[in-house]
Write a protein that holds these residues in place. Structure first.
Motif, PDB file in Angstrom:
ATOM      1  N   THR A  35       0.805  -1.238   0.000  1.00  0.00           N
ATOM      2  CA  THR A  35       0.000   0.000   0.000  1.00  0.00           C
ATOM      3  C   THR A  35       0.830   1.277   0.000  1.00  0.00           C
ATOM      4  O   THR A  35       0.270   2.355   0.010  1.00  0.00           O
ATOM      5  CB  THR A  35      -1.029   0.049   1.157  1.00  0.00           C
ATOM      6  OG1 THR A  35      -0.359   0.294   2.396  1.00  0.00           O
ATOM      7  CG2 THR A  35      -1.879  -1.204   1.228  1.00  0.00           C
ATOM      8  N   HIS A  36       2.149   1.171  -0.005  1.00  0.00           N
ATOM      9  CA  HIS A  36       2.984   2.367  -0.043  1.00  0.00           C
ATOM     10  C   HIS A  36       3.500   2.600  -1.463  1.00  0.00           C
ATOM     11  O   HIS A  36       3.741   1.665  -2.214  1.00  0.00           O
ATOM     12  CB  HIS A  36       4.151   2.259   0.934  1.00  0.00           C
ATOM     13  CG  HIS A  36       3.719   2.286   2.360  1.00  0.00           C
ATOM     14  ND1 HIS A  36       3.295   3.425   2.985  1.00  0.00           N
ATOM     15  CD2 HIS A  36       3.612   1.300   3.276  1.00  0.00           C
ATOM     16  CE1 HIS A  36       2.956   3.153   4.225  1.00  0.00           C
ATOM     17  NE2 HIS A  36       3.138   1.855   4.427  1.00  0.00           N
ATOM     18  N   SER A  37       3.707   3.846  -1.781  1.00  0.00           N
ATOM     19  CA  SER A  37       4.141   4.219  -3.128  1.00  0.00           C
ATOM     20  C   SER A  37       5.610   3.880  -3.356  1.00  0.00           C
ATOM     21  O   SER A  37       6.384   3.706  -2.402  1.00  0.00           O
ATOM     22  CB  SER A  37       3.946   5.725  -3.331  1.00  0.00           C
ATOM     23  OG  SER A  37       4.843   6.447  -2.490  1.00  0.00           O
ATOM     24  N   ALA A  38       5.979   3.825  -4.617  1.00  0.00           N
ATOM     25  CA  ALA A  38       7.379   3.595  -4.975  1.00  0.00           C
ATOM     26  C   ALA A  38       8.256   4.713  -4.417  1.00  0.00           C
ATOM     27  O   ALA A  38       9.396   4.475  -4.022  1.00  0.00           O
ATOM     28  CB  ALA A  38       7.522   3.509  -6.493  1.00  0.00           C
ATOM     29  N   ARG A  39       7.716   5.919  -4.344  1.00  0.00           N
ATOM     30  CA  ARG A  39       8.471   7.059  -3.801  1.00  0.00           C
ATOM     31  C   ARG A  39       8.855   6.810  -2.342  1.00  0.00           C
ATOM     32  O   ARG A  39       9.988   7.059  -1.932  1.00  0.00           O
ATOM     33  CB  ARG A  39       7.648   8.337  -3.926  1.00  0.00           C
ATOM     34  CG  ARG A  39       8.355   9.576  -3.428  1.00  0.00           C
ATOM     35  CD  ARG A  39       7.481  10.817  -3.528  1.00  0.00           C
ATOM     36  NE  ARG A  39       6.212  10.682  -2.841  1.00  0.00           N
ATOM     37  CZ  ARG A  39       6.037  10.820  -1.519  1.00  0.00           C
ATOM     38  NH1 ARG A  39       7.074  11.066  -0.743  1.00  0.00           N
ATOM     39  NH2 ARG A  39       4.844  10.707  -0.979  1.00  0.00           N
ATOM     40  N   LYS A  40       7.923   6.269  -1.544  1.00  0.00           N
ATOM     41  CA  LYS A  40       8.222   5.985  -0.139  1.00  0.00           C
ATOM     42  C   LYS A  40       9.225   4.835  -0.012  1.00  0.00           C
ATOM     43  O   LYS A  40      10.078   4.847   0.868  1.00  0.00           O
ATOM     44  CB  LYS A  40       6.945   5.685   0.628  1.00  0.00           C
ATOM     45  CG  LYS A  40       6.109   6.920   0.864  1.00  0.00           C
ATOM     46  CD  LYS A  40       4.953   6.640   1.778  1.00  0.00           C
ATOM     47  CE  LYS A  40       4.183   7.918   2.031  1.00  0.00           C
ATOM     48  NZ  LYS A  40       3.098   7.702   2.993  1.00  0.00           N
ATOM     49  N   ILE A  41       9.105   3.856  -0.882  1.00  0.00           N
ATOM     50  CA  ILE A  41      10.062   2.752  -0.875  1.00  0.00           C
ATOM     51  C   ILE A  41      11.457   3.278  -1.193  1.00  0.00           C
ATOM     52  O   ILE A  41      12.434   2.915  -0.543  1.00  0.00           O
ATOM     53  CB  ILE A  41       9.635   1.657  -1.871  1.00  0.00           C
ATOM     54  CG1 ILE A  41       8.324   1.016  -1.403  1.00  0.00           C
ATOM     55  CG2 ILE A  41      10.730   0.607  -2.039  1.00  0.00           C
ATOM     56  CD1 ILE A  41       7.671   0.126  -2.434  1.00  0.00           C
ATOM     57  N   LEU A  42      11.554   4.148  -2.175  1.00  0.00           N
ATOM     58  CA  LEU A  42      12.841   4.745  -2.538  1.00  0.00           C
ATOM     59  C   LEU A  42      13.418   5.552  -1.376  1.00  0.00           C
ATOM     60  O   LEU A  42      14.621   5.504  -1.114  1.00  0.00           O
ATOM     61  CB  LEU A  42      12.687   5.627  -3.778  1.00  0.00           C
ATOM     62  CG  LEU A  42      13.953   6.248  -4.325  1.00  0.00           C
ATOM     63  CD1 LEU A  42      14.991   5.185  -4.670  1.00  0.00           C
ATOM     64  CD2 LEU A  42      13.641   7.092  -5.548  1.00  0.00           C
ATOM     65  N   ARG A  68       1.063  -8.911  -2.342  1.00  0.00           N
ATOM     66  CA  ARG A  68       0.400  -9.123  -3.626  1.00  0.00           C
ATOM     67  C   ARG A  68       1.411  -8.987  -4.757  1.00  0.00           C
ATOM     68  O   ARG A  68       2.102  -7.970  -4.873  1.00  0.00           O
ATOM     69  CB  ARG A  68      -0.720  -8.114  -3.833  1.00  0.00           C
ATOM     70  CG  ARG A  68      -1.855  -8.327  -2.872  1.00  0.00           C
ATOM     71  CD  ARG A  68      -3.084  -7.568  -3.322  1.00  0.00           C
ATOM     72  NE  ARG A  68      -4.200  -7.964  -2.490  1.00  0.00           N
ATOM     73  CZ  ARG A  68      -4.972  -7.120  -1.848  1.00  0.00           C
ATOM     74  NH1 ARG A  68      -4.759  -5.828  -1.958  1.00  0.00           N
ATOM     75  NH2 ARG A  68      -5.963  -7.572  -1.123  1.00  0.00           N
ATOM     76  N   VAL A  69       1.482  -9.998  -5.583  1.00  0.00           N
ATOM     77  CA  VAL A  69       2.429 -10.010  -6.697  1.00  0.00           C
ATOM     78  C   VAL A  69       2.179  -8.824  -7.622  1.00  0.00           C
ATOM     79  O   VAL A  69       3.112  -8.135  -8.033  1.00  0.00           O
ATOM     80  CB  VAL A  69       2.327 -11.338  -7.491  1.00  0.00           C
ATOM     81  CG1 VAL A  69       3.186 -11.295  -8.737  1.00  0.00           C
ATOM     82  CG2 VAL A  69       2.720 -12.510  -6.609  1.00  0.00           C
ATOM     83  N   GLN A  70       0.912  -8.572  -7.920  1.00  0.00           N
ATOM     84  CA  GLN A  70       0.577  -7.498  -8.850  1.00  0.00           C
ATOM     85  C   GLN A  70       1.026  -6.139  -8.318  1.00  0.00           C
ATOM     86  O   GLN A  70       1.509  -5.297  -9.073  1.00  0.00           O
ATOM     87  CB  GLN A  70      -0.936  -7.465  -9.126  1.00  0.00           C
ATOM     88  CG  GLN A  70      -1.456  -8.689  -9.827  1.00  0.00           C
ATOM     89  CD  GLN A  70      -1.856  -9.813  -8.859  1.00  0.00           C
ATOM     90  OE1 GLN A  70      -1.501  -9.820  -7.691  1.00  0.00           O
ATOM     91  NE2 GLN A  70      -2.589 -10.790  -9.375  1.00  0.00           N
ATOM     92  N   CYS A  97       0.855 -17.174  -2.557  1.00  0.00           N
ATOM     93  CA  CYS A  97       0.445 -16.748  -3.890  1.00  0.00           C
ATOM     94  C   CYS A  97      -0.863 -17.432  -4.263  1.00  0.00           C
ATOM     95  O   CYS A  97      -1.030 -18.634  -4.045  1.00  0.00           O
ATOM     96  CB  CYS A  97       1.524 -17.093  -4.923  1.00  0.00           C
ATOM     97  SG  CYS A  97       2.956 -16.025  -4.786  1.00  0.00           S
ATOM     98  N   ARG A  98      -1.758 -16.646  -4.804  1.00  0.00           N
ATOM     99  CA  ARG A  98      -3.051 -17.190  -5.231  1.00  0.00           C
ATOM    100  C   ARG A  98      -2.922 -17.784  -6.623  1.00  0.00           C
ATOM    101  O   ARG A  98      -1.997 -17.482  -7.361  1.00  0.00           O
ATOM    102  CB  ARG A  98      -4.081 -16.068  -5.251  1.00  0.00           C
ATOM    103  CG  ARG A  98      -4.287 -15.459  -3.889  1.00  0.00           C
ATOM    104  CD  ARG A  98      -5.333 -14.365  -3.970  1.00  0.00           C
ATOM    105  NE  ARG A  98      -5.317 -13.624  -2.735  1.00  0.00           N
ATOM    106  CZ  ARG A  98      -5.409 -12.317  -2.655  1.00  0.00           C
ATOM    107  NH1 ARG A  98      -5.546 -11.598  -3.742  1.00  0.00           N
ATOM    108  NH2 ARG A  98      -5.392 -11.723  -1.494  1.00  0.00           N
ATOM    109  N   LYS A  99      -3.884 -18.594  -6.980  1.00  0.00           N
ATOM    110  CA  LYS A  99      -3.874 -19.199  -8.318  1.00  0.00           C
ATOM    111  C   LYS A  99      -3.865 -18.135  -9.402  1.00  0.00           C
ATOM    112  O   LYS A  99      -3.255 -18.302 -10.442  1.00  0.00           O
ATOM    113  CB  LYS A  99      -5.077 -20.117  -8.500  1.00  0.00           C
ATOM    114  CG  LYS A  99      -4.988 -21.393  -7.720  1.00  0.00           C
ATOM    115  CD  LYS A  99      -6.176 -22.284  -7.983  1.00  0.00           C
ATOM    116  CE  LYS A  99      -6.042 -23.560  -7.188  1.00  0.00           C
ATOM    117  NZ  LYS A  99      -7.149 -24.472  -7.446  1.00  0.00           N
ATOM    118  N   THR A 100      -4.529 -16.999  -9.154  1.00  0.00           N
ATOM    119  CA  THR A 100      -4.605 -15.948 -10.167  1.00  0.00           C
ATOM    120  C   THR A 100      -3.270 -15.276 -10.413  1.00  0.00           C
ATOM    121  O   THR A 100      -3.044 -14.700 -11.457  1.00  0.00           O
ATOM    122  CB  THR A 100      -5.634 -14.872  -9.768  1.00  0.00           C
ATOM    123  OG1 THR A 100      -5.266 -14.340  -8.490  1.00  0.00           O
ATOM    124  CG2 THR A 100      -7.038 -15.437  -9.724  1.00  0.00           C
ATOM    125  N   SER A 101      -2.366 -15.348  -9.438  1.00  0.00           N
ATOM    126  CA  SER A 101      -1.053 -14.713  -9.620  1.00  0.00           C
ATOM    127  C   SER A 101       0.079 -15.723  -9.644  1.00  0.00           C
ATOM    128  O   SER A 101       1.236 -15.352  -9.680  1.00  0.00           O
ATOM    129  CB  SER A 101      -0.821 -13.690  -8.499  1.00  0.00           C
ATOM    130  OG  SER A 101      -0.945 -14.289  -7.235  1.00  0.00           O
TER     131      SER A 101
END
Length: 90
Positions: A34-41, A55-57, A79-83
Motif C-alpha cells: 500500500t505504499h508508493s514507490a516514492r516511499k520505498i525509494l 500481492r504479486v501485482q 500466492c493465489r492461483k490468479t497470480s
C-alpha cells in the motif's frame, strides 16, 4: 518516514541487546504494501534493502519505478492461483 525507521532500528538494537545478539544479525524487512514507490525509494536511500509485499501485482506495478535498486523482495502471503504464474520463486 525516516523518523519511524530510526525508532524501529532503536527497538531492534534494544531487543538484540536483551537477547545477547548483535543488531546486524537481524534483517529488517520493511512492509511496502500500500505504499508508493516514492516511499520505498526514501527507505532505500535511508539504508533499507529488504521489502515485503503481499500481492504479486502490487509488487510488479512498483518495480518499474524502482529499477536499478539492489533490494531484496519478500512475499508475505501465499500466492493465489490468479497470480501463480508471476509469483517469484521462494
Amino acid at each position: 518516514m525516516t523518523e519511524n525507521l530510526a525508532r524501529v532500528r532503536d527497538r531492534i538494537e534494544l531487543a538484540a541487546s536483551r537477547a545477547g545478539r548483535h543488531s546486524e544479525e537481524i534483517t529488517l524487512v520493511a512492509v511496502s504494501k500500500t505504499h508508493s514507490a516514492r516511499k520505498i525509494l526514501e527507505l532505500y536511500e535511508a539504508g533499507v534493502r529488504h521489502f515485503g509485499e503481499n500481492r504479486v501485482q502490487e509488487r510488479e506495478s512498483k518495480l518499474g519505478d524502482l529499477a536499478g535498486l539492489t533490494a531484496t523482495w519478500h512475499m508475505m502471503a501465499t500466492c493465489r492461483k490468479t497470480s501463480g504464474k508471476s509469483c517469484p520463486p521462494v
